[in-house]
Design a protein around this motif. Structure first.
Motif, mmCIF file in Angstrom:
data_model
loop_
_atom_site.group_PDB
_atom_site.id
_atom_site.type_symbol
_atom_site.label_atom_id
_atom_site.label_comp_id
_atom_site.label_asym_id
_atom_site.label_seq_id
_atom_site.Cartn_x
_atom_site.Cartn_y
_atom_site.Cartn_z
ATOM 1 N N ILE A 32 0.841 -1.203 0.000
ATOM 2 C CA ILE A 32 0.000 0.000 0.000
ATOM 3 C C ILE A 32 0.873 1.249 0.000
ATOM 4 O O ILE A 32 0.563 2.243 -0.663
ATOM 5 N N SER A 36 0.677 4.007 -2.838
ATOM 6 C CA SER A 36 0.405 5.406 -2.489
ATOM 7 C C SER A 36 1.488 6.322 -3.046
ATOM 8 O O SER A 36 1.196 7.389 -3.596
ATOM 9 N N THR A 107 -5.336 -4.309 -4.993
ATOM 10 C CA THR A 107 -4.402 -3.357 -4.376
ATOM 11 C C THR A 107 -4.895 -1.928 -4.565
ATOM 12 O O THR A 107 -4.835 -1.106 -3.647
ATOM 13 N N THR A 111 -5.939 0.571 -1.622
ATOM 14 C CA THR A 111 -5.159 1.809 -1.532
ATOM 15 C C THR A 111 -6.106 3.001 -1.446
ATOM 16 O O THR A 111 -5.926 3.902 -0.619
#
Length: 322
Positions: A32, A36, A107, A111
């Motif tokens: 994550i 990000s 994912t 996220t």
């Protein structure tokens, strides 16, 4: 460039916003965290934080509190983009691979959820309940707008009412909330707050309509994604609505594409036809009407330096090419 002058005016605070975004999006999960960071490096105009910062200059300055509000609004925007890319199966945003392309849909979704959660944590210490009310309503309406967009995807029977309601929820309310929450955080007083809120709403509507025009008239390099992406992804925007009404060939081409049928015009032909139609000018005129309303509201605000920069941004948005 008008935007550059406004950016220079709030440059130090924008740098603080960027630093705080990086700190706030740090995650225990390395995946994550990487996702990000990937999203952050794609950049962005940071329009929403700029509006928070400029609106706050009409009241009392508590910079740490105002920076947190600016970060919160940008994080909501970022999270919504991640979810949008999953829904549309988008592979590129701002010229870089999307999170779902770089990793996978799971994912990307988590996220986006993580960024949403960090937004709520960021404003938890604030005692002013009105900030929380505006923020929660904004997230609520944004999600409704996203659901409506999914519902309407590849659906031919849409109209101007559904379009304006959708862009209000998906775009305008977030910009409206940026100016309103900047005002609330700096305690401008209700009269100035509501003027800034109204300005933000009209700027937001104009901004999204211009985005939808540029989706046809700009280049892939400028957009950072394929020209006509909205239509390719099954979304009917204002230029397409006008073009379908004026041109039966466009209507037939869109209908065939949505229904996966053969037609003598390809979807690329349809996009080219819309780009060179009167639908672009008609859409631009509607965008300008919202901009005029924003300017009328701006005239009622106290005369100060932030007001000048809000006017500069309005002029920039009306002329931008990407």
């Amino acid at each position: 460039m008008k935007l550059a002058t406004a950016l220079k005016y709030v440059n130090k605070d924008i740098q603080r916003v960027e630093k705080k975004i990086k700190n706030v999006t740090k995650a225990e999960s390395s995946m994550i965290q990487s996702a990000s960071n990937h999203l952050l490096t794609a950049g962005g105009k940071r329009i929403r934080p700029i509006f928070v910062l400029l609106a706050s200059r009409f009241g009392q300055q508590n910079q740490e509190r105002i920076i947190d509000v600016a970060v919160a609004l940008e994080l909501i925007h970022m999270a919504s983009l991640v979810h949008d890319d999953v829904i549309d199966h988008s592979m590129v945003r701002r010229g870089k691979p999307t999170v779902n392309k770089q990793w996978d849909n799971g994912t990307a979704i988590y996220t986006g959820d993580y960024i949403f959660a960090r937004t709520l944590e960021l404003l938890k210490p604030f005692k002013n309940h009105r900030l929380h009310t505006v923020l929660s309503n904004t997230i609520h309406q944004l999600c409704v707008g996203e659901i409506e967009q999914i519902r309407d995807k590849f659906q031919l029977k849409q109209n101007h009412f559904t379009y304006f309601k959708r862009i209000k929820r998906k775009t305008a309310l977030l910009i409206e909330s940026s100016t309103q929450m900047g005002a609330i955080a700096s305690e401008t007083g209700r009269s100035v707050e509501y003027l800034l809120k109204d300005y933000g709403y009209n700027i937001g509507m104009s901004y999204q309509i211009m985005d939808d025009i540029l989706d046809f008239t700009s280049t892939e390099k400028e957009l950072g994604k394929p020209v006509g992406s909205d239509l390719l992804n099954g979304h009917i925007t204002l230029p397409t609505l006008y073009a379908m009404k004026d041109d039966q060939e466009v209507l037939g081409g869109v209908q065939a594409y949505f229904n996966e049928q053969e037609y003598h015009l390809t979807i690329e032909d349809v996009i080219h036809r819309i780009k060179h139609s009167h639908a672009i000018e008609k859409s631009y005129n509607i965008s300008q009407r919202y901009l005029e309303k924003a300017n009328q509201t701006l005239e009622q605000l106290p005369n100060n330096e932030p007001k000048k920069y809000l006017d500069d941004i309005a002029q920039y948005l009306s002329k931008r090419r990407f």
